[in-house]
Each structure stands twice: as structure tokens, then as C-alpha cells.
Design a protein around this motif. Structure first.
Motif, short mmCIF file in Angstrom:
data_model
loop_
_atom_site.label_atom_id
_atom_site.label_comp_id
_atom_site.label_asym_id
_atom_site.label_seq_id
_atom_site.Cartn_x
_atom_site.Cartn_y
_atom_site.Cartn_z
N CYS A 1 0.84 -1.22 0.00
CA CYS A 1 0.00 0.00 0.00
C CYS A 1 0.86 1.25 0.00
O CYS A 1 0.58 2.21 -0.72
CB CYS A 1 -0.91 0.03 1.23
SG CYS A 1 -2.29 -1.09 1.13
N LEU B 1 2.37 1.60 -3.38
CA LEU B 1 1.31 2.02 -4.30
C LEU B 1 1.04 3.52 -4.18
O LEU B 1 0.95 4.23 -5.19
CB LEU B 1 0.01 1.28 -3.97
CG LEU B 1 -0.38 0.10 -4.83
CD1 LEU B 1 -1.66 -0.51 -4.29
CD2 LEU B 1 -0.55 0.49 -6.28
N ALA B 2 0.91 3.97 -2.92
CA ALA B 2 0.62 5.38 -2.68
C ALA B 2 1.72 6.25 -3.27
O ALA B 2 1.46 7.33 -3.80
CB ALA B 2 0.46 5.65 -1.19
N THR C 1 -4.08 7.36 -8.66
CA THR C 1 -5.20 6.83 -7.89
C THR C 1 -5.91 5.69 -8.63
O THR C 1 -6.45 4.80 -7.99
CB THR C 1 -6.21 7.93 -7.53
OG1 THR C 1 -6.54 8.65 -8.71
CG2 THR C 1 -5.62 8.88 -6.52
N VAL D 1 -3.90 2.64 -7.79
CA VAL D 1 -4.14 2.27 -6.39
C VAL D 1 -5.46 1.50 -6.30
O VAL D 1 -5.54 0.43 -5.69
CB VAL D 1 -4.18 3.51 -5.47
CG1 VAL D 1 -4.57 3.11 -4.05
CG2 VAL D 1 -2.84 4.23 -5.45
N CYS E 1 -8.51 0.09 1.57
CA CYS E 1 -7.62 0.56 0.49
C CYS E 1 -8.42 1.13 -0.67
O CYS E 1 -8.08 2.18 -1.20
CB CYS E 1 -6.74 -0.58 -0.02
SG CYS E 1 -5.42 -1.02 1.09
N ALA F 1 -8.27 4.91 -1.90
CA ALA F 1 -7.92 5.29 -3.27
C ALA F 1 -8.95 6.24 -3.85
O ALA F 1 -8.61 7.16 -4.59
CB ALA F 1 -7.80 4.04 -4.14
N THR G 1 -2.97 11.31 -2.40
CA THR G 1 -1.89 10.34 -2.20
C THR G 1 -1.21 10.51 -0.84
O THR G 1 -0.73 9.54 -0.28
CB THR G 1 -0.85 10.43 -3.32
OG1 THR G 1 -0.45 11.77 -3.48
CG2 THR G 1 -1.42 9.92 -4.62
#
Lengths: 418, 418
Positions: A213, A216-217, A222, A225, B213, B217, B222
């Protein structure tokens, strides 16, 4: 072609060791950096152009080295794994270093799986890196300006990050899928977590998920994500579907394929799509990347189901039979039911009785279950190939080679024996 | 003040039922919508201005209703939970509906915890919604334009989403923390997962994490994604620190406080910060929100540690003693070691022997361990209050009331007996 390929490999290595091409060329005559791996596809993506090298000093030495490499390469068939070997080892080292350094207590748990990956083939990262190269074509409305050289470099490292995240999610799901209930441990059904402990397996999996996570961030996209968060949800849904089903669902091919998508194909298909999205590809191209991953994943799992019965040989009962012994019904049995409806009753009883397993194997042997499962796998492999063939045409040799490697992977998935 | 508050409450309810204020005012004389809850702080945030109401028809009826409410409110002390009761129930219902509808198999596992939350107090969402209201002040460089009325509305629903995500992460961590090793189940140490099964607990937790998550998202911020992903990592790190420690670490207050931050305070502090970030607040204000959450969380856990020894009474040994019986050493014992160094030896042995537990309780009773833990909790509560007091001044009554409610929560945390 090999000349160009090897030069690209060379330039990529330069970039990875943090040196400018000029300084590298001064040292290139030593030639040591070209040994070890056959080639690497990351070079062009990293923003280098071979024109940088032509006419530079030390070229003769490089040509000599390449001639030697060409001989080796010419003897070998295309190997998808070696095409991205450099990047795979970078990714593997980063994953291991991350796990070991941050939470030593979890190292033994998580590193175990990463080690397995290093010894075997890293299937998912290989697919993703090849997909990144296969889609490395000019965008419809891209503007070639001053940042042209640095932009692809950054893109490639973001795509590598997707490969790392995918591997983290995969290993986390392995760790969590193996968590056993008290009842199961008492029955003596073995798993890795039986040794390492449920609790540690859960924490190691959670740690990898949280790391995924965070990574991903950091991509600050987005849509990506959201895509990979959905994958985690699918993995859970798939596992849940497998855990407890009605007898109706246990005998349904549709239910089986849906579960297989969630458990196996969603991760690779959506991460293929993420690779395309990061590259700024169109919705059409992103969907083709997704379709490739989805069909490759389904073919992979169908062959896995066959191998659970046959193992490395073609004879029934030579596999581990672990699915059926756990009461998990897969495609070969489902196809066999269509020929022998009396098998359905055994399936519904759940295979707690070893005699039922033997009886089911008898029916399966008399049926075309194994053959039809292989045919279905082949059908999905063909669809994966079609997705690659439908990608926008490119005369770039690296792109063509990467696409051929992706096609080659579909053959390997179908013909593998372990 | 109560008049304004109640009017805002009124307008917020209008919005929730999807009706325009005018149509609501037509019906307001019935007065039923004002019954039930004392007030709600969401109204202004939802973009309504009380000026909409002045001079409108039906005002007399509303005033009458408010006079009656004022009498009730004047008798009651400020209740932080009822200030956000409307929103809490919306959030709770959304969480439950999500779990039940999507994966029925997990419903029994996950819903169990959400039910507990509904019956008890929803501590975390309450803090977060009050923080959202407490920071609902004009931004330094905000531009008041045509979208002024819709913007706060959207912001509030994004902040509600943070409250939901926080609760999902919290429940997921409860589910995973309770996963037991085979050895533990054999020893008969009970937990919910002993009943529902380790496997289901892991999957239900994973499902909630993946949902968190996906929701994160969808916020498309972010920095906030990164913040809450780090929280999940902290929860794992905290649990790992507790699982296996050296004897040196077991006796270290510093180690204990670090673990407590990871396990308890990180979630509430970082989600408080996320509330501020979503509102576009400055780094200074975001840090004050974080500091409030951090100190409230630490105070909460320190009192929890005291209650594990004393329970609802002030006498030692009336609590569940579950920490010490699991070999988990908390602040009271650590303070007691400073007065009675011989206690250290018992701590290092790990409390597998019930006689060691009794001996430790004897030492603790003779020491100032409980008292000093309470003093440390009070110190953190004071710091949390200071963080609220350091927020930029606002003469807005809703903001002031929300801040008083946050201060009130610090008192409740310190004085609670269960």
C-alpha cells in the motif's frame, strides 16, 4: 538485432550503476559488465538511444564483446526470463532487503517465500516487465520535448514498482491462504504455517500488504491504487468462495472459473493493466494488457489443476492430489461429471473419505476430464496470444522481441510439467 | 448558541433526507425531526447557512421546538458522542451494509465487531468527526466563490470516509491480532477466533483492509493514502514488538511506549492528521491534529493498562489481568520495577507460572506503579488539550463547541472505569 539488443543492455547497466554513458564507454573494453546475462530489455525504456554509442571511443571493444555474445544467443531459444534477468534480480534484492531490514522478526516468515521465488522463476514480475517493454511505443499525442530522455527512465522504475507490489501481494496472499484453523492442524494437514505459526504468517502477510500500500501510494496514481486494492479484495473473495460452498456451487464450472479468476487471474491481469496505465496507454491498449494477463492466469491455473492429478508424468494419481484431498473440486473433475453424473454424489460428499478420492480418480481416468481441461487452458492461451497480436503495430525490435517473449510464455504455461 | 446549533442540526437532517430547506420548513411545524438527538455538528459543513431560515415560514414553530430542546440541553453536560450521533449512525450503517452485502460468508466474522461498536461507543469515528468540525475554519488563502456551498459538503463526506476507513482498519487489526497459534489454542487461551476460526478471521480482516484501500484510493489524495498505509504497517510492527521481545526490551519503558504508539496511537493520530489534510489545513494545524490524536491514544492505552489490573474498582487484582497472564508487561509493572528491582526477574521469566503473577501483583500493590501510570496518562491528556488550545482562534460557536468536546474526551479517557 542482437547487436542493438546487447547495446541496449549495456546502456541499461550503465544507468543502474549510476554512471554516465561516456564514463562507462571508457571502461567498456574491460568487458566484464557484458558477461553474465544474455540481454536485458530495460535499456531503451531507461531513456538511452544507441546513437549515443556509435562513433564513440571503445566501440571496437564493445563490438568484439557483442560478437561473442551473438554466438551464445544464436544457440539459445528466446528465454523470457533471461530477457529481464537484470531487473528481476534488482527487484528480488529490493524485496528481500526491505523485509529483512525493517522487521527482523518477520524475516524468517516472509523471506522464505522470496527465497523460493529466487530459486524458481519469478513468473509475475517477468510478465510485467515484458509487458512494460511490449507497450514501450510512442503515445498517440505525446510531445517529444526536453524531458524525453528522463521521462521513460522514471516510467520504467514506476513499472518495476508495480512488479514489486504484485509480488508482495502474491506472497502476502500465500501466507494468509495457508493459515489453518485449529481443526485442520489437529487433522494433521501440513502447511508452512504449521511450522512458522499462524500468528507470524498473518503478521508477515499484513506487513507485506501494508508495504504494498505504501509503495502504491508513492506512485501517486489513484486509478492504479484502486485497481490493485480491488485485486486484494478479489483474492479474499476467491479464498472465501473456495472455503465454503453449497453442493450446487461445488459442481458448477461457472463458479469454479469465477473463483479461479479471483484467486489467480485477477492479480496478474490487473497489474498488467496497471503497467499500461502508468505508461499512459489508451483504454484499448490497457484492456488488451488486462486480457493477456487474465487469460494467461486462467491457463496457468487450469494446467496447475491438471498437474495436481498427473504430476510430472501423464499418468493419473502421480500428482500430489492435494486439491481433491482437501475437498477442492477443480476443472478435470467438473468435466468428468458431465460424462459420469454419478461422480457428482462423491463431489457433494466432500472427499473426507479416502475411498471416495480413489473412486473419483477412477471416473476421471475413464473420462476426458484431463484432456478437456488442457483444451480449455489452450483456448485461454490462444486468447492471450490474440491480445498481444492486437496491440498497435510497432517495428521496434525490442518491442517485437518482448511481445514474442510474452507469446512464448503462453506456450511455456501450457507445456509445463511442474 | 443552542438556537444556532439546533438550526444547523435541522438543516443537516434536511440534507440527509434529500429535501430542500424550503420544503422542509413547510413540514417543520410537525417538529418530529427535531426529536431524538440533541444536536449535530455536520450542518454548517454541509453547506447550509442559517440565514436561509430567518424570515421563512414556520419559524415560530421551529423556535418553539428549539426552546424545548434548550431546556433539555441545559440540563445535560456536553456529550461528545451525541454531537455526532447522526453521522455515527450513518457511518455504522454503511459499514455494516458493506460487509453484509458483499461477502456473506464474512458477515458473521466482521459484523460481530461492528455490532460491538454500535452497542458501545464509537470512539475513533467520534474523535475524527469532532476534529473535522473543530478545524472547519476558513483557510488562509481560500477563495469564496460560486462553489462555496458545495465544497464543504463534499469535504465533510470525504472526512466521514476517513472515519469509516479508520474503523475498518481498527476492526481488521482486532481480527488479525486475535489469530492464535496452534500452541495457544491448545493451552485453552480463549479468543473470538477460537470460536469463528483463524482462517475466517484472517479473511474477514483482509477483506476489511482491502475495502479500506479501495475507499482510500477513491479519496484521490496520495498523502492521505500514504499516511494510512503507514498506519497499517505500524499496527503490524506494534504487534510484532509485543510478540517477541528480549528481556531487556521487556523491561524498557521506552520500548513499551514505542510499541503502544504503533499499536494504539498511530491509527488515531494519523487519521486525525488525514482529517486536517483533506480540509487543506496548514502543516502546523495538521501537526496539532496529529498531536491531539497521539496523546489521546497514549492516554487511552495507559488507562487501559491500569484497568487490566484494577477493573472497575480501584483495588488491584479486580481487573481481568489478561495482559500479565499473557506475559505482556505494561506501564504499571514497569514503574514498579523502578521501586522494586527484584520484580525484574519475574518479568524476565515471562509469567508462565501463576505464582509469579501473584508475586508481581504483591510488588505492584506496594509500589506507586498504578498511580504513576495514571499520572503519565494525565500528562498525555494535558498535551492533547494543549494541542486543541493551540489551534488558530475561531469565534465560530460550532467550532468552539467541537473543540470543547475534544477536550471533554480527554477527561473521559482519563476518568473512565471500563
Amino acid at each position: 538485432m542482437y547487436l542493438r539488443w546487447a547495446l541496449r543492455s549495456l546502456s541499461s547497466r550503465t544507468r543502474f550503476f549510476g554512471r554516465r554513458p561516456e564514463s562507462f564507454l571508457m571502461e567498456a573494453r574491460v568487458g566484464t559488465l557484458l558477461s553474465g546475462y544474455a540481454s536485458s530489455s530495460i535499456s531503451k525504456a531507461l531513456g538511452f538511444r544507441e546513437s549515443l554509442f556509435w562513433g564513440s571511443r571503445g566501440l571496437h571493444d564493445i563490438r568484439y564483446q557483442i560478437d561473442q555474445e551473438r554466438n551464445t544467443l544464436a544457440e539459445e531459444p528466446l528465454d523470457p526470463f533471461s530477457l529481464v534477468a537484470d531487473e528481476l534480480s534488482i527487484i528480488a534484492n529490493r524485496l528481500r532487503a526491505m523485509v529483512v531490514a525493517e522487521v527482523p522478526k518477520l524475516a524468517s516468515a516472509a523471506e522464505y517465500f522470496f527465497k523460493m521465488g529466487i530459486e524458481g522463476k519469478r513468473f509475475r514480475p517477468t510478465v510485467l516487465l515484458l509487458m512494460a517493454s511490449a507497450l514501450d511505443m510512442p503515445l498517440p499525442h505525446s510531445v517529444v520535448d526536453g524531458v524525453f530522455h528522463s521521462l521513460p527512465n522514471e516510467l520504467r522504475s514506476r513499472q518495476q514498482c508495480i512488479a514489486e507490489i504484485t509480488e508482495m501481494i502474491h506472497v502476502a496472499s500465500l501466507l494468509h491462504d495457508d493459515v489453518l484453523d485449529d481443526a485442520e492442524t489437529r487433522r494433521g494437514v501440513g502447511s508452512l504455517n504449521f511450522v512458522m505459526g499462524n500468528k507470524l504468517a498473518v503478521l508477515a502477510g499484513d506487513f507485506l500488504l501494508s508495504r504494498a500500500c505504501v509503495a502504491l501510494a508513492s506512485l501517486k496514481n489513484t486509478e492504479v491504487v484502486s485497481l490493485l486494492a480491488t485485486v486484494v479484495e478479489h483474492l479474499v473473495t476467491g479464498e472465501t468462495m473456495q472455503m465454503s460452498t453449497t453442493s450446487e456451487q461445488r459442481c458448477s464450472m461457472e463458479y469454479y472459473l469465477q473463483k479461479t479468476y479471483y484467486k489467480t487471474a485477477s492479480l496478474i491481469s490487473n497489474s498488467c493493466k496497471a503497467i499500461a496505465l502508468l505508461a499512459g496507454q489508451t483504454a484499448e491498449v490497457s484492456m488488451l494488457a488486462y486480457e493477456y494477463g487474465r487469460n494467461l492466469g486462467l491457463a496457468f491455473q487450469l494446467i496447475d489443476d491438471v498437474l495436481d492429478f498427473t504430476g510430472t508424468s501423464v499418468s493419473l494419481g502421480k500428482g500430489s492430489l492435494s486439491d481433491i484431498r482437501h475437498g477442492i473440486v477443480t476443472a478435470p473433475i467438473l468435466f468428468a461429471i458431465e460424462e459420469f453424473p454419478q461422480l457428482r454424489e462423491l463431489v457433494e460428499r466432500g472427499f473426507d473419505n479416502p475411498n471416495d478420492v480413489d473412486a473419483a480418480l477412477d471416473y476421471l481416468g475413464k473420462s476426458r476430464g484431463i484432456q478437456r481441461t488442457k483444451e480449455l487452458a489452450q483456448e485461454h492461451a490462444n486468447r492471450a496470444v490474440k491480445a498481444i497480436e492486437a496491440l498497435p503495430y510497432s517495428d521496434d525490435e525490442d518491442i517485437q522481441m518482448s511481445r514474442r517473449a510474452l507469446v512464448d510464455l503462453t506456450h511455456r504455461v501450457i507445456t509445463r510439467t511442474k
